[in-house]
Design a protein around this motif. Structure first.
Motif, mmCIF file in Angstrom:
data_model
loop_
_atom_site.group_PDB
_atom_site.id
_atom_site.type_symbol
_atom_site.label_atom_id
_atom_site.label_comp_id
_atom_site.label_asym_id
_atom_site.label_seq_id
_atom_site.Cartn_x
_atom_site.Cartn_y
_atom_site.Cartn_z
ATOM 1 N N ASP A 288 99.975 88.551 141.916
ATOM 2 C CA ASP A 288 100.571 89.236 140.767
ATOM 3 C C ASP A 288 101.258 90.528 141.220
ATOM 4 O O ASP A 288 100.606 91.438 141.726
ATOM 5 N N PRO B 151 98.733 86.071 130.434
ATOM 6 C CA PRO B 151 97.520 86.069 131.261
ATOM 7 C C PRO B 151 96.294 85.456 130.601
ATOM 8 O O PRO B 151 95.279 85.277 131.256
ATOM 9 N N MET C 249 95.730 86.100 140.484
ATOM 10 C CA MET C 249 95.706 87.570 140.492
ATOM 11 C C MET C 249 96.114 88.123 141.854
ATOM 12 O O MET C 249 96.704 89.192 141.945
ATOM 13 N N SER D 284 94.248 88.070 134.743
ATOM 14 C CA SER D 284 94.479 89.497 134.975
ATOM 15 C C SER D 284 93.145 90.193 135.193
ATOM 16 O O SER D 284 92.110 89.750 134.671
ATOM 17 N N GLN E 83 90.419 92.942 140.582
ATOM 18 C CA GLN E 83 91.623 92.341 141.136
ATOM 19 C C GLN E 83 91.334 91.572 142.423
ATOM 20 O O GLN E 83 92.200 90.877 142.944
#
Length: 510
Positions: free
Chosen positions: A405, A63, A402, A79, A437
């Motif tokens: 993910d 990441p 992200m 991340s 996020q």
């Protein structure tokens, strides 16, 4: 003899770059990195859409990775934990943004969006958030947003009666451009007003060229060469933009002078647009920052581009997802019918009472963030996870990555707005930069100042379009591929036929 000298010179440059790369690697511990080539670095690993290429590299190298894009060192974070550390813990370290020749030239080297963190940036941030994008001003311009939305719905209804398809991409761009153009310049796109139409065209060209690779910016040995015709293009855009803004500003100054001559102190105060506010600031010699005409032109470009493309693009992505997911569409329509009914058009005040619409907007931002990469530049060395990130490094936070993910989201490639309802784990996640996020508007000092306007305009427009219409496309499914650029628009215009399902009685004719 000349060719031999050129060969020796090239060999010398090549050797120097290799030695520099070797010694710099050993002198500081950079994040993991693929093998780089001299001169071009890792450019050979990048495709047209940088966020896609960065995503693929992060799957292999982790990441946090370091890359050399020509002459520039950059770090890519993918991340939420790294985003928090880099954008919050080290917020001041990464408070600047990387410029390129197109940005400097087109924004008169006076851009608010790309200005370094300092007195000028703070002054414009305060002025714009209070005067243009504050809650009071946004409330004052509600009638304009309402009128434009009614205009769009009435236009779509007429097309549905005729059984015609509509280029939704164009109509949404007109909607968002008309709203911000009237808030800033008191002009709108219509059959008789070519200024707003020209401004809309220029906005698209600016957004596109800002997101393109220019070899002369990336590889220092080519900085004085216009290999791609890039400089020629942005000079042409600048010439047309400057000419348009000069006409608008000069005309407004003439109107202001005439108005000042014939009005008295007892007149009722009118709602000022942003151009009037900026001209007031230009004439005020007591401000801590001295503004020029070029500052005004740069700021208008900043806000026109930010408020036109990204908002219309988000609505378009959301509608495309709903067409491809009819179950979600029907659930959203059911919510609107229960809360608003079919007798009146949905309004901005209905937004808090439409949680599923809000969830659809969040899910759209997760899969299709209008700006997929948050870009910053470090102003000093810092240490992150035992790695050293040197001063002057470009930082890219890949919010597009992200959103895909599996460690963060269950079934990340599926369009599931239910994940954002309050009873789910993600229900409390908002889009205002507190949850790393999901950062469609960025975060911190350099977060988007127009978030309040966007979150009034976007859900209401989407809700109105699905309250009043079902949508039909020729191939039954919408192609969801992207087109590269600073933003992440759909590769092809969204063309579909509106099928009327209700016509609210409060719909005002245009």
């Amino acid at each position: 003899m000349i060719l031999q000298l050129i060969s020796y010179a090239f060999l010398l440059i090549f050797s120097a770059l290799v030695l520099k790369s070797i010694f710099s690697k050993h002198s500081r511990r950079l994040p993991p990195s693929p093998l780089a080539f001299p001169i071009i670095g890792h450019l050979h690993l990048l495709g047209p859409a940088m966020h896609h290429s960065f995503h693929k590299l992060s799957l292999s190298y982790g990441p946090l990775i370091s890359l050399r894009l020509g002459s520039h060192l950059c770090v890519v974070a993918s991340s939420p934990e790294l985003a928090r550390e880099l954008l919050k813990t080290y917020e001041l370290t990464f408070s600047s943004r990387k410029h390129n020749s197109a940005i400097d030239y087109l924004t008169y080297s006076s851009s608010f969006a790309f200005a370094p963190y300092g007195p000028y940036w703070k002054f414009i941030k305060k002025l714009s958030t209070v005067e243009l994008l504050g809650s009071r001003t946004i409330g004052q311009f509600l009638p304009i947003r309402t009128k434009e939305l009614h205009h769009l719905v009435k236009f779509l209804h007429d097309k549905s009666l005729d059984g015609e398809s509509v280029n939704i991409t164009d109509e949404l761009l007109k909607l968002t451009n008309n709203i911000i153009s009237q808030m800033m310049l008191s002009i709108r796109c219509s059959g008789t007003d070519g200024q707003a139409e020209e401004a809309r065209t220029l906005v698209r060209e600016v957004t596109q060229i800002f997101g393109e690779f220019n070899i002369s910016d990336i590889i220092w040995i080519f900085k004085n060469f216009d290999l791609q015709g890039f400089r020629k293009r942005f000079k042409d855009i600048h010439r047309r933009y400057d000419s348009l803004l000069e006409k608008i500003i000069t005309n407004r100054e003439r109107v202001r002078k005439e108005k000042n001559r014939r009005t008295g102190d007892g007149d009722v105060e009118e709602v000022k647009d942003f151009l009037d506010i900026m001209l007031d600031a230009l004439e005020n010699e007591n401000l801590e920052i001295h503004l020029t005409r070029n500052h005004i032109k740069a700021l208008i470009l900043d806000f026109l581009t930010a408020a036109t493309d990204t908002t219309s693009m988000a609505i378009e992505w959301a509608l495309a997802e709903l067409i491809n997911h009819p179950t979600v569409l029907h659930k959203a329509q059911k919510e609107i019918d229960q809360v608003v009914g079919t007798g009146r058009l949905v309004e901005e005040s209905d937004g808090p009472h439409l949680p599923y619409i809000q969830a659809i907007v969040k899910e759209t931002f997760r899969l299709h963030p209008p700006i997929p990469l948050l870009a910053r530049k470090s102003t000093q060395d810092c240490k992150v996870e035992n790695y050293t990130i040197p001063e002057g490094t470009l930082l890219f936070v890949n919010i597009w990555s992200m959103g895909r993910d599996a460690k963060i989201w269950e079934n990340p490639l599926e369009f599931q707005p239910e994940r954002f309802l309050l009873q789910s784990n993600e229900g409390e996640i908002d889009v205002r930069g507190l949850h790393y996020q999901l950062l469609p508007f960025g975060t911190g000092r350099r977060g988007c100042p127009g978030i309040s306007l966007a979150m009034q305009e976007l859900p209401t427009t989407l809700a109105a379009m699905i309250q009043c219409f079902n949508w039909q496309v020729d191939d039954h499914m919408v192609d969801m591929s992207e087109r590269p650029g600073l933003t992440a628009p759909r590769a092809h215009d969204l063309v579909c036929a509106p099928i009327a399902r209700c016509i609210p009685s409060n719909l005002k004719p245009y």
